[in-house]
Design a protein around this motif. Structure first.
Motif, PDB file in Angstrom:
ATOM      1  N   THR A   6       0.663  -1.092  -0.450  1.00 59.20           N
ATOM      2  CA  THR A   6       0.277  -0.188   0.443  1.00 59.20           C
ATOM      3  C   THR A   6       0.737   1.016   0.031  1.00 59.20           C
ATOM      4  O   THR A   6       1.903   1.516   1.206  1.00 59.20           O
ATOM      5  CB  THR A   6      -0.682   0.313   1.341  1.00 59.20           C
ATOM      6  N   PRO A   7       0.376   1.927  -0.893  1.00 57.79           N
ATOM      7  CA  PRO A   7       1.487   3.809  -0.610  1.00 57.79           C
ATOM      8  C   PRO A   7       1.377   4.057   0.620  1.00 57.79           C
ATOM      9  O   PRO A   7       0.261   4.420   0.721  1.00 57.79           O
ATOM     10  CB  PRO A   7       1.267   4.311  -2.085  1.00 57.79           C
ATOM     11  N   PRO A   8       2.607   4.696   0.772  1.00 53.19           N
ATOM     12  CA  PRO A   8       2.089   5.497   3.019  1.00 53.19           C
ATOM     13  C   PRO A   8       2.323   6.796   2.094  1.00 53.19           C
ATOM     14  O   PRO A   8       1.829   7.215   0.705  1.00 53.19           O
ATOM     15  CB  PRO A   8       4.921   5.412   2.073  1.00 53.19           C
ATOM     16  N   ALA A   9       1.358   7.156   3.105  1.00 58.66           N
ATOM     17  CA  ALA A   9       1.002   8.724   3.418  1.00 58.66           C
ATOM     18  C   ALA A   9       1.589   8.852   4.035  1.00 58.66           C
ATOM     19  O   ALA A   9       2.099   9.445   5.264  1.00 58.66           O
ATOM     20  CB  ALA A   9      -0.612   7.906   4.380  1.00 58.66           C
ATOM     21  N   TYR A  10       2.724  10.019   3.198  1.00 63.77           N
ATOM     22  CA  TYR A  10       3.585  10.627   3.500  1.00 63.77           C
ATOM     23  C   TYR A  10       2.809  11.806   4.276  1.00 63.77           C
ATOM     24  O   TYR A  10       1.730  12.786   3.948  1.00 63.77           O
ATOM     25  CB  TYR A  10       4.966  11.107   2.809  1.00 63.77           C
ATOM     26  N   GLN A  11       3.864  12.450   4.898  1.00 57.44           N
ATOM     27  CA  GLN A  11       3.161  13.764   6.417  1.00 57.44           C
ATOM     28  C   GLN A  11       4.775  14.414   6.258  1.00 57.44           C
ATOM     29  O   GLN A  11       5.269  14.477   5.965  1.00 57.44           O
ATOM     30  CB  GLN A  11       2.685  13.398   7.465  1.00 57.44           C
ATOM     31  N   PRO A  12       5.047  15.738   6.231  1.00 52.38           N
ATOM     32  CA  PRO A  12       5.823  16.644   7.014  1.00 52.38           C
ATOM     33  C   PRO A  12       6.589  16.257   7.990  1.00 52.38           C
ATOM     34  O   PRO A  12       5.479  15.590   9.451  1.00 52.38           O
ATOM     35  CB  PRO A  12       5.088  18.100   6.901  1.00 52.38           C
ATOM     36  N   ASP A  13       8.185  16.405   7.904  1.00 54.28           N
ATOM     37  CA  ASP A  13       8.597  15.670   9.396  1.00 54.28           C
ATOM     38  C   ASP A  13       9.185  17.066   9.538  1.00 54.28           C
ATOM     39  O   ASP A  13       9.256  17.881   9.868  1.00 54.28           O
ATOM     40  CB  ASP A  13       9.392  14.640   8.761  1.00 54.28           C
ATOM     41  N   ILE A  14       9.202  16.745  11.316  1.00 51.76           N
ATOM     42  CA  ILE A  14      10.204  17.432  12.111  1.00 51.76           C
ATOM     43  C   ILE A  14      10.973  18.271  11.769  1.00 51.76           C
ATOM     44  O   ILE A  14      11.709  18.940  11.808  1.00 51.76           O
ATOM     45  CB  ILE A  14      10.090  16.414  13.614  1.00 51.76           C
ATOM     46  N   LEU A  15      11.436  17.778  10.497  1.00 52.42           N
ATOM     47  CA  LEU A  15      13.069  17.821   9.877  1.00 52.42           C
ATOM     48  C   LEU A  15      13.126  19.499   9.308  1.00 52.42           C
ATOM     49  O   LEU A  15      13.671  19.475   8.862  1.00 52.42           O
ATOM     50  CB  LEU A  15      13.941  17.229   9.426  1.00 52.42           C
ATOM     51  N   GLY A  16      11.658  19.626   8.541  1.00 52.48           N
ATOM     52  CA  GLY A  16      11.208  20.521   8.759  1.00 52.48           C
ATOM     53  C   GLY A  16      11.248  20.664   6.687  1.00 52.48           C
ATOM     54  O   GLY A  16      11.037  19.822   6.194  1.00 52.48           O
TER      55      GLY A  16
END
Length: 322
Positions: A6-16
């Motif tokens: 299943t394609p992953p659901a990417y979100q903004p990461d804490i690293l910016g």
């Protein structure tokens, strides 16, 4: 479609800016539900090649300079925060709790599936410390993996850095005890200056979460000792790896009790002699590189040392067609 594809659901990461993360779910283990976190940062122009980085013990991915170095050389960068570490810790879990390093195979396999599905045909698998041990065994156990084309190991944890008598006689008993009483704890004996030598608010130059990469970790579970000891036995017998391998380590090991130059220019966690000894037992195309004044995590060393890391790393990758 199988969950693993299943394609992953990417979100903004804490690293910016440019960093994204996706949560990966796995079957429950002895503590309950399990997740890991895949972090990525794409290169400005992808060449179909990628890096998958695996962190060490008491650690998580925050080494942005390393990711950006890979991006500049045309690699899309991926890193795992393994189960019970960093971004992946869940409220019911004990930090860093593992009973067999093979538990991590599931998230490495899933990450590689995702990387392949995201239009990559070549992966540099790399790991630091315990992550280096894990990555070595994963590559050895998957000799025909279609994506893994090379292996880079940053101070891999190939043996415990302790008195030879304790290592020879006490360690096997502790390992056996850890299989029966996994949550018992012993003093960790980790050098107290390591995290201080790298954190910006202490005596270093890097910013990271001190809840996830702790300044002090006075006790370690027997389950971790057992898991690492059993994995190291396979390394000590000698493994065969069918892709080129680059093993890097500092030029020296020290165990400073006071703050000073040694804490800023040495591996204060592992014995570099052990790393060299067991790297030489790997059967295959193996290069061993020594980094002058390198810290345990070589990419967090002072500028001249980490510049040497990247210079030698990318020269080696180029020589192997990556």
């Amino acid at each position: 479609m199988p969950a693993a594809q299943t394609p992953p659901a990417y979100q903004p990461d804490i690293l910016g800016a440019g960093y994204e993360q996706a949560t990966l779910h796995f079957p429950d283990d002895y503590e309950g539900p399990v997740t890991s976190t895949l972090v990525r940062k794409k290169a400005p122009q992808s060449a179909g090649k990628a890096v998958l980085y695996i962190h060490g013990f008491i650690d998580y991915f925050f080494q942005t300079e390393m990711a950006e170095q890979f991006n500049q050389h045309g690699f899309d960068f991926y890193a795992l925060d393994l189960r019970k570490y960093g971004r992946s810790i869940l409220p019911h879990q004990k930090y860093y709790n593992v009973r067999n390093l093979a538990e991590y195979d599931a998230e490495i396999t899933r990450a590689l599936e995702i990387i392949g599905a995201e239009q990559h045909n070549a992966v540099l698998l790399c790991g630091h410390s315990t992550g280096g041990l894990t990555a070595t065994l994963y590559a050895a156990h998957h000799p025909e993996h279609p994506l893994i084309k090379a292996l880079w190991l940053n101070s891999p944890f190939y043996d415990f850095n302790m008195h030879p008598l304790k290592r020879a006689f006490a360690l096997p008993h502790v390992s056996r005890l850890g299989k029966v009483f996994p949550n018992l704890q012993l003093p960790s004996e980790l050098n107290p200056w390591y995290t201080a030598s790298i954190h910006k608010a202490l005596k270093g130059e890097w910013q990271f979460n001190l809840d996830w990469k702790k300044e002090a970790y006075p006790k370690v579970r027997l389950s971790f000792i057992s898991a690492v000891f059993e994995a190291q036995k396979e390394i000590h017998r000698g493994v065969k790896i069918d892709v080129p391998v680059l093993v890097m380590h500092s030029h020296q090991t020290k165990n400073p009790r006071k703050w000073g130059t040694d804490a800023q220019s040495s591996d204060v966690i592992l014995s570099v002699k052990h790393i060299r000894k067991y790297a030489k037992k790997i059967r295959g195309d193996v290069t061993i590189a020594e980094i002058k004044n390198g810290l345990h995590d070589l990419v967090l060393s002072e500028k001249a040392a980490r510049s040497s890391v990247y210079r030698q790393l990318f020269s080696w990758l180029s020589s192997r067609g990556l």
